[in-house]
Design an enzyme around this catalytic site. Sequence first.
Site, short mmCIF file in Angstrom:
data_model
loop_
_atom_site.label_atom_id
_atom_site.label_comp_id
_atom_site.label_asym_id
_atom_site.label_seq_id
_atom_site.Cartn_x
_atom_site.Cartn_y
_atom_site.Cartn_z
N ILE A 122 0.85 -1.20 0.00
CA ILE A 122 0.00 0.00 0.00
C ILE A 122 0.88 1.24 0.00
CG2 ILE A 122 -1.75 1.30 1.28
CD1 ILE A 122 -2.61 -1.33 2.57
N ASP A 187 4.26 -5.64 15.91
CA ASP A 187 4.43 -5.29 14.50
C ASP A 187 3.62 -4.02 14.18
OD1 ASP A 187 4.99 -6.13 11.55
OD2 ASP A 187 2.82 -5.90 11.62
N LYS A 191 4.71 0.07 13.11
CA LYS A 191 4.11 0.74 11.95
C LYS A 191 3.45 2.06 12.36
CE LYS A 191 3.50 -3.58 9.39
NZ LYS A 191 2.62 -4.75 9.17
#
Lengths: 379, 379
Positions: A122, A187, A191
């Site tokens: 993305i 994780d 981000k």
Amino acid sequence: MKIAILGFGTVGSGVYEILQQKNLAKQFSVEKVWCRPNDTIEIPKFCSNIEDIINDKDIELVVEVLGGIEVPFDLISRMLKSKKHVVTANKAVIARHYDALTDLAKENGVSLNFEASVGGGIPWIKNVELASRIDAISKCYGILNGTSNFILDTMLKEDEDFGDVLKEAQDLGYAEADPSADIDGFDVLNKLIISARKAFNKKLDPDDFFVHSMKQITKDDIHYFKQKGHIVKYIGEITHDEGVISLHAVPETFVEATIPSNNNIASLEGKTIGTLKFYGQGAGKLPTANAVVQDILDISKNISYIDTDNVENNDIIENKTNHYTFVIRTNETIDDALIKEKDGDYLITHPITLADIKKQTQLNDSLIVRVITQEDWHD
Amino acid sequence: MKIAILGFGTVGSGVYEILQQKNLAKQFSVEKVWCRPNDTIEIPKFCSNIEDIINDKDIELVVEVLGGIEVPFDLISRMLKSKKHVVTANKAVIARHYDALTDLAKENGVSLNFEASVGGGIPWIKNVELASRIDAISKCYGILNGTSNFILDTMLKEDEDFGDVLKEAQDLGYAEADPSADIDGFDVLNKLIISARKAFNKKLDPDDFFVHSMKQITKDDIHYFKQKGHIVKYIGEITHDEGVISLHAVPETFVEATIPSNNNIASLEGKTIGTLKFYGQGAGKLPTANAVVQDILDISKNISYIDTDNVENNDIIENKTNHYTFVIRTNETIDDALIKEKDGDYLITHPITLADIKKQTQLNDSLIVRVITQEDWHD
């Protein structure tokens, strides 16, 4: 432009493959690939000595797609000091060493790009940068981990339990042998820390977050929320001062409720643009490699979306205390003042602050699900 | 950079407003606003003589946000010939005069940008250009008209009929007094013709499309499809050779089924990136003006995402004959060979070609709904 690649696993071999396409091969040449020797696959342009890359003045750009933190941090630093541009997909390194590495890039007059570190294929980082040229961004949120979404989507559609689907995900290669980073939120945390730098120009620390694992979810929980018109998703959200990463109960008519399999969706809210959402494959060989190659193209064309010397918040976003509603299933005792009502096995809180929920450390092994309403995401 | 604005309606006044923000006002100065005199609002920097803009060598960039086709086409042409960059939101002019205007920009060494012409505030054109740098894009589709989506979403959620909701949309300013462009598909047609140039580097003509109005839809039709697990949306899709614009029955678990109110979503499919989707406000003063200002920023920073001299299809996309399944409700007679089954008032076709359905001109005033399956959009 001559390029070196550090690491030839899933992403590294994908980058190599895409750069062989005829539209790209005439612009870019992979000169050296530095990685662990491997008897099972042939490594093109194999190079065993990292100094050969550092000392090769013709190599202008290095792609870092190794695992780990300290070795990649050291190598990225050395490449930047050698005045080589660096493109990395390594979210852990960027989240942890953002200032050190971006300063080093600036001092050496080179670029450090990391589109692939958030949301895989993305184009999230780019579009956040573009939006922030005009708007003060007030909030970012979304499904930013494909493994956890695959697990929840499969539990819902196949009526299976958490452990069985996790095993299936591991067999398919979607989940690691140690799945903690994906299912416990770390994780997503990396981000969101990176996203906060880009969206708000702010440094959030892990302490600014409420991070809660998805691992207590059962198929009965999923049925309970479905009955109420909610789909359970593993979502992270940041505002300027804080973040939450946990299971979320999303109304089934919301876009986020429909995100299938291991796909991702990331949203931002801006003053004049309203809500923008970006959907795609958040991981996987070719989508992630595509994002790396997009960074290579930007650097080769000398495209920088924002003036890094001229970043300012267009508007002061007022600090306000946000409130969140949670549903809790637990065997532990909770302060009655937090609880608005009880529904069978489930306790529903009043709208409370992140400080309130973070204090409830006795709930570490309980189910905690944030409930989303129209006011939270659709102003 | 000194700027002139042609037109001071909804979008023009929005562009002016955004450019007054303190982060932008130091870079950009609106010197002249050319528009019809208006007694009810004060027009800043009002300029009644277009020659004053053409002859002002200090004005480097002109924003065209007038209505109509021939006057804007003439004015954009004259501005480009005067070596001024042009940013426009005018999809009808760009769709019709794409070659003439892009050639003129190139000859004069200036930029012609039109992000706001497709998808309003959604950064669609930019992201299609970015994706096309790496991948051959095989397909684009989405909800590209806010008015028709508002009507269908309200019919579904409020259980109202088409005519009543159309009137409500007109009262709210979402729909024009003559709603034909929005509900008969011509607005979406312009947007897809522009998208095909950017995504495939191909010129599609209106004749390459099957365009069918949404106006026959009733609340009974919406209930019928809902019972089958489908939500009815007004959608356009293009492949390399053809396009379809019609009502679509979308499985309710698909992202497109959840798009609320007057929002838009646009998707592309690429070889290595897979499916990307972009969601946002497809119209409205500030979102559309935001897209115009994004173009101004790109031009001022001399950012061009693709090498216009170096556009090539990375892969040859094989011409193949696509097949589409339609549900039809009609009082007319249809060739039996097209029909697979009958379900109450509804005829369900075999998978047929666009040539097959375009031949059925006796169905112009009938309900035609394309049915979407996993194979169509989720390969």
